[in-house]
Design a protein around this motif. Sequence first.
Motif, PDB file in Angstrom:
ATOM      1  N   LEU A 207       0.818  -1.205   0.000  1.00  0.00           N
ATOM      2  CA  LEU A 207       0.000   0.000   0.000  1.00  0.00           C
ATOM      3  C   LEU A 207       0.856   1.260   0.000  1.00  0.00           C
ATOM      4  N   VAL A 208       1.937   1.260   0.754  1.00  0.00           N
ATOM      5  CA  VAL A 208       2.834   2.422   0.779  1.00  0.00           C
ATOM      6  C   VAL A 208       3.443   2.634  -0.607  1.00  0.00           C
ATOM      7  N   LEU A 209       3.917   1.565  -1.230  1.00  0.00           N
ATOM      8  CA  LEU A 209       4.528   1.692  -2.562  1.00  0.00           C
ATOM      9  C   LEU A 209       3.508   2.128  -3.606  1.00  0.00           C
ATOM     10  N   THR A 210       2.278   1.648  -3.481  1.00  0.00           N
ATOM     11  CA  THR A 210       1.224   2.066  -4.400  1.00  0.00           C
ATOM     12  C   THR A 210       0.951   3.556  -4.252  1.00  0.00           C
ATOM     13  N   GLN A 211       0.837   4.001  -3.020  1.00  0.00           N
ATOM     14  CA  GLN A 211       0.610   5.428  -2.808  1.00  0.00           C
ATOM     15  C   GLN A 211       1.803   6.248  -3.263  1.00  0.00           C
ATOM     16  N   PHE A 212       3.013   5.747  -3.040  1.00  0.00           N
ATOM     17  CA  PHE A 212       4.215   6.423  -3.495  1.00  0.00           C
ATOM     18  C   PHE A 212       4.204   6.557  -5.024  1.00  0.00           C
ATOM     19  N   ALA A 213       3.875   5.491  -5.719  1.00  0.00           N
ATOM     20  CA  ALA A 213       3.842   5.526  -7.188  1.00  0.00           C
ATOM     21  C   ALA A 213       2.782   6.503  -7.682  1.00  0.00           C
ATOM     22  N   PHE A 214       1.634   6.496  -7.053  1.00  0.00           N
ATOM     23  CA  PHE A 214       0.549   7.390  -7.465  1.00  0.00           C
ATOM     24  C   PHE A 214       0.936   8.851  -7.248  1.00  0.00           C
ATOM     25  N   ILE A 215       1.484   9.155  -6.093  1.00  0.00           N
ATOM     26  CA  ILE A 215       1.885  10.527  -5.785  1.00  0.00           C
ATOM     27  C   ILE A 215       2.998  10.977  -6.723  1.00  0.00           C
ATOM     28  N   THR A 216       3.953  10.108  -6.974  1.00  0.00           N
ATOM     29  CA  THR A 216       5.052  10.449  -7.878  1.00  0.00           C
ATOM     30  C   THR A 216       4.526  10.729  -9.279  1.00  0.00           C
ATOM     31  N   ALA A 217       3.594   9.900  -9.746  1.00  0.00           N
ATOM     32  CA  ALA A 217       3.023  10.117 -11.078  1.00  0.00           C
ATOM     33  C   ALA A 217       2.296  11.456 -11.148  1.00  0.00           C
ATOM     34  N   LEU A 218       1.572  11.811 -10.100  1.00  0.00           N
ATOM     35  CA  LEU A 218       0.890  13.105 -10.080  1.00  0.00           C
ATOM     36  C   LEU A 218       1.879  14.260 -10.082  1.00  0.00           C
ATOM     37  N   LEU A 219       2.931  14.118  -9.298  1.00  0.00           N
ATOM     38  CA  LEU A 219       3.900  15.209  -9.198  1.00  0.00           C
ATOM     39  C   LEU A 219       4.770  15.350 -10.439  1.00  0.00           C
ATOM     40  N   LEU A 220       4.959  14.278 -11.189  1.00  0.00           N
ATOM     41  CA  LEU A 220       5.786  14.346 -12.389  1.00  0.00           C
ATOM     42  C   LEU A 220       5.198  15.261 -13.458  1.00  0.00           C
ATOM     43  N   GLU A 221       3.940  15.588 -13.320  1.00  0.00           N
ATOM     44  CA  GLU A 221       3.320  16.511 -14.262  1.00  0.00           C
ATOM     45  C   GLU A 221       3.889  17.916 -14.137  1.00  0.00           C
ATOM     46  N   HIS A 222       4.534  18.224 -13.001  1.00  0.00           N
ATOM     47  CA  HIS A 222       5.105  19.556 -12.799  1.00  0.00           C
ATOM     48  C   HIS A 222       6.399  19.763 -13.570  1.00  0.00           C
ATOM     49  N   LYS A 223       7.045  18.714 -13.979  1.00  0.00           N
ATOM     50  CA  LYS A 223       8.274  18.740 -14.778  1.00  0.00           C
ATOM     51  C   LYS A 223       9.495  19.297 -14.044  1.00  0.00           C
ATOM     52  N   ASN A 224       9.350  19.760 -12.816  1.00  0.00           N
ATOM     53  CA  ASN A 224      10.485  20.247 -12.048  1.00  0.00           C
ATOM     54  C   ASN A 224      10.948  19.119 -11.139  1.00  0.00           C
ATOM     55  N   ILE A 225      12.088  18.525 -11.438  1.00  0.00           N
ATOM     56  CA  ILE A 225      12.547  17.318 -10.748  1.00  0.00           C
ATOM     57  C   ILE A 225      12.802  17.563  -9.264  1.00  0.00           C
ATOM     58  N   PHE A 226      13.282  18.748  -8.909  1.00  0.00           N
ATOM     59  CA  PHE A 226      13.551  19.036  -7.495  1.00  0.00           C
ATOM     60  C   PHE A 226      12.254  19.131  -6.697  1.00  0.00           C
ATOM     61  N   THR A 227      11.238  19.727  -7.276  1.00  0.00           N
ATOM     62  CA  THR A 227       9.931  19.790  -6.619  1.00  0.00           C
ATOM     63  C   THR A 227       9.355  18.394  -6.453  1.00  0.00           C
ATOM     64  N   VAL A 228       9.487  17.587  -7.500  1.00  0.00           N
ATOM     65  CA  VAL A 228       8.983  16.212  -7.449  1.00  0.00           C
ATOM     66  C   VAL A 228       9.684  15.419  -6.351  1.00  0.00           C
ATOM     67  N   ILE A 229      10.994  15.486  -6.301  1.00  0.00           N
ATOM     68  CA  ILE A 229      11.751  14.732  -5.299  1.00  0.00           C
ATOM     69  C   ILE A 229      11.401  15.208  -3.896  1.00  0.00           C
ATOM     70  N   PHE A 230      11.350  16.511  -3.699  1.00  0.00           N
ATOM     71  CA  PHE A 230      11.049  17.054  -2.375  1.00  0.00           C
ATOM     72  C   PHE A 230       9.644  16.662  -1.917  1.00  0.00           C
ATOM     73  N   LEU A 231       8.652  16.908  -2.751  1.00  0.00           N
ATOM     74  CA  LEU A 231       7.277  16.617  -2.351  1.00  0.00           C
ATOM     75  C   LEU A 231       7.023  15.115  -2.201  1.00  0.00           C
ATOM     76  N   THR A 232       7.590  14.305  -3.084  1.00  0.00           N
ATOM     77  CA  THR A 232       7.420  12.860  -2.973  1.00  0.00           C
ATOM     78  C   THR A 232       8.037  12.352  -1.674  1.00  0.00           C
ATOM     79  N   THR A 233       9.236  12.824  -1.357  1.00  0.00           N
ATOM     80  CA  THR A 233       9.893  12.422  -0.106  1.00  0.00           C
ATOM     81  C   THR A 233       9.080  12.867   1.106  1.00  0.00           C
ATOM     82  N   LEU A 234       8.604  14.092   1.093  1.00  0.00           N
ATOM     83  CA  LEU A 234       7.815  14.614   2.209  1.00  0.00           C
ATOM     84  C   LEU A 234       6.519  13.832   2.396  1.00  0.00           C
ATOM     85  N   ILE A 235       5.789  13.637   1.327  1.00  0.00           N
ATOM     86  CA  ILE A 235       4.499  12.942   1.426  1.00  0.00           C
ATOM     87  C   ILE A 235       4.693  11.484   1.811  1.00  0.00           C
ATOM     88  N   THR A 236       5.688  10.813   1.236  1.00  0.00           N
ATOM     89  CA  THR A 236       5.949   9.418   1.578  1.00  0.00           C
ATOM     90  C   THR A 236       6.354   9.282   3.044  1.00  0.00           C
TER      91      THR A 236
END
Length: 183
Positions: free
Chosen positions: A14-43
């Motif tokens: 379940l954690v990995l599923t949520q991680f994948a879903f959140i990462t996919a949503l954040l990848l739409e921003h195209k800014n890799i640093f924002t994606v890494i930061f927010l994915t790490t924070l939310i996970t």
Amino acid sequence: MRHKYFHFFSIIFLVLTQFAFITALLLEHKNIFTVIFLTTLITTLIIYTYIKFFRIKEVDFEPFYVMIFVIAGALLTNYLHLFTSLNSVLAAALIGTIASFLPNVNKKSQVLQNIPNAMYCSCFVGMSQKHVAIDYSFIIIAGIIAGIFYMFSKNLFHGVGGKLGTLAFGSVVISSLLLLIIS
């Protein structure tokens, strides 16, 4: 002792599923640093919540036969969605509603009591679009995976919304990855 490993694996899934879903949503921003930061924070917050609030007091599983209802619900929903004028939401609602009345046929039957949740979980699998679920074998594989995780997660996340949808989403993701690896 093996039961605790199954529950631990279910939580990790379940954690990995949520991680994948959140990462996919954040990848739409195209800014890799924002994606890494927010994915790490939310996970981190999700893992903290699981550790803090979800303790497994007793280990219990759904019976094996619920797998049949998970697969059947996915196939029926997918069929109604693709081959009738019903959209995916109405197809899932129809199957879920019919399944909710089945325990009233015989209130003493434990088999009939287990049908509604199992079939409702699988309705989310059956809602997959045609470009994701390319044929019925995909739906069957995703239904089997959803059924396995449904059986192992009986005592997980009581009172938390989204469990059945998350299990279905994860099973479709895993099925898609398997299809990608095989082809």
